[in-house]
Enzyme design. Structure first.
Site, PDB file in Angstrom:
ATOM      1  N   CYS A 142       0.830  -1.217   0.000  1.00  0.00           N
ATOM      2  CA  CYS A 142       0.000   0.000   0.000  1.00  0.00           C
ATOM      3  C   CYS A 142       0.865   1.267   0.000  1.00  0.00           C
ATOM      4  CB  CYS A 142      -0.993  -0.026   1.157  1.00  0.00           C
ATOM      5  SG  CYS A 142      -2.386   1.127   0.890  1.00  0.00           S
ATOM      6  N   HIS A 235      -4.492  -4.439   0.069  1.00  0.00           N
ATOM      7  CA  HIS A 235      -4.298  -5.003   1.412  1.00  0.00           C
ATOM      8  C   HIS A 235      -4.816  -6.439   1.479  1.00  0.00           C
ATOM      9  CE1 HIS A 235      -2.796  -1.645   3.786  1.00  0.00           C
ATOM     10  NE2 HIS A 235      -3.635  -0.847   3.150  1.00  0.00           N
ATOM     11  N   GLU A 237      -3.715  -8.733   3.147  1.00  0.00           N
ATOM     12  CA  GLU A 237      -3.542  -9.241   4.514  1.00  0.00           C
ATOM     13  C   GLU A 237      -4.702  -8.883   5.439  1.00  0.00           C
ATOM     14  OE1 GLU A 237      -2.225  -5.011   4.882  1.00  0.00           O
ATOM     15  OE2 GLU A 237      -2.089  -6.574   3.349  1.00  0.00           O
TER      16      GLU A 237
END
Length: 305
Positions: A142, A235, A237
């Site tokens: 990011c 993102h 994760e």
């Protein structure tokens, strides 16, 4: 992949409950193998949350991974206790003489600021320069991806008219990339950002290649030609409720925020969101660890250059 993390790190209890193979320091010292040494520069304000998310994804392969967490010395977070940082984190000065097989540089909530105005920008530049000779492969996430593209290649970020917020469909641009091995033709990724990098700016840089993108969210994964640096603008994760928590946080603070796209069932914030990107996230991190860290790093990491 059993990940070796400090015995008392808060993530240990959560990951054990999820059947993620966690190996504490006490057990790891009895194994006569060289683990992959991964450094995580955690720039996110909620450090424990990010520790858990990344540890979960790095714990999905049969190799042993030794995680080291690092924070910036020039900025102390407000949402993490000094005791936690002192116990589980190192500063750049403490790892400067160490080599690592891989490194992850996370995002940070500073994307609306010029890079040079970020409090720890000079320190981050020193770390990224150091990584050229001390880390075999670096994975930027990011804002960390935007910072890396700017520092290494001079590619600027561009403000968006409104926040890119939600879960978006993506596809492979470079299907031969082994980073994308096993990916479906379309896959979902969460995004939460106010800025972007332009495709034309990346395509104008011959040292870079776009691996995946979205018709809506734009460029997603960029790599250098050697597989030493990866830049991931989304993102993967994130937990199932991360976007929900961001949405209600902004609402409670009186900010103008639209509901995250393609996230709440029936577009109703009262419905618990579905986790629709976990398989892609696991593949992404496993492929990076396997093909770009484990398969190519020198056995003696002091030989990284």
């Amino acid at each position: 992949m059993p990940i070796k993390i400090p015995n008392d790190l808060p993530a240990v209890k959560i990951l054990n409950e999820e059947n993620i193979f966690v190996m504490t320091e006490t057990r790891a010292i009895t194994q006569d193998i060289r683990p992959l040494s991964i450094l995580i520069l955690n720039l996110m304000p909620k450090k424990i949350e990010t520790e858990t998310q990344l540890s979960r994804l790095l714990g999905n392969s049969p190799l042993q991974v030794d995680l080291t967490f690092m924070h910036t010395a020039t900025h102390l977070p407000k949402n993490t206790s000094p005791e936690h940082l002192f116990t589980f984190y190192k500063t750049f000065e403490e790892v400067r003489e160490t080599n690592f097989d891989g490194m992850i540089i996370t995002g940070a909530p500073v994307e609306n600021m010029p890079f040079e105005e970020v409090e720890y920008w000079e320190e981050l530049c020193d770390i990224m320069e150091w990584s050229k000779t001390h880390v075999h492969s670096v994975f930027h996430i990011c804002w960390g991806a935007q910072a890396g593209l700017y520092y290494h290649y001079g590619i600027k970020k561009t403000p968006l008219e409104k926040k890119l917020f939600g879960v978006f469909y993506h596809h492979a641009d470079y299907k031969k990339s082994i980073l994308l091995r096993g990916f479906d033709d379309e896959f979902l990724v969460p995004h939460s950002r106010h800025t972007t990098v332009l495709r034309e700016d990346i395509e104008a840089e011959s040292r870079l290649r776009i691996l995946a993108s979205s018709d809506t969210a734009g460029v997603y994964i960029v790599s250098d030609r050697e597989g030493r640096r990866f830049f991931v603008t989304g993102h993967p994760e994130y937990d199932a409720d991360t976007l929900k928590n961001e949405y209600f946080r902004d609402l409670n603070e009186g900010k103008l925020i639209e509901k995250p796209v393609n996230y709440f069932p029936n577009d109703d914030p009262e419905n618990p969101p579905l986790l629709s990107w976990r398989s892609h996230a696991n593949l992404l991190y496993t492929n990076w660890l396997n093909y770009f860290v484990y398969q190519t790093t020198p056995y003696d990491i002091k030989n990284i250059k």
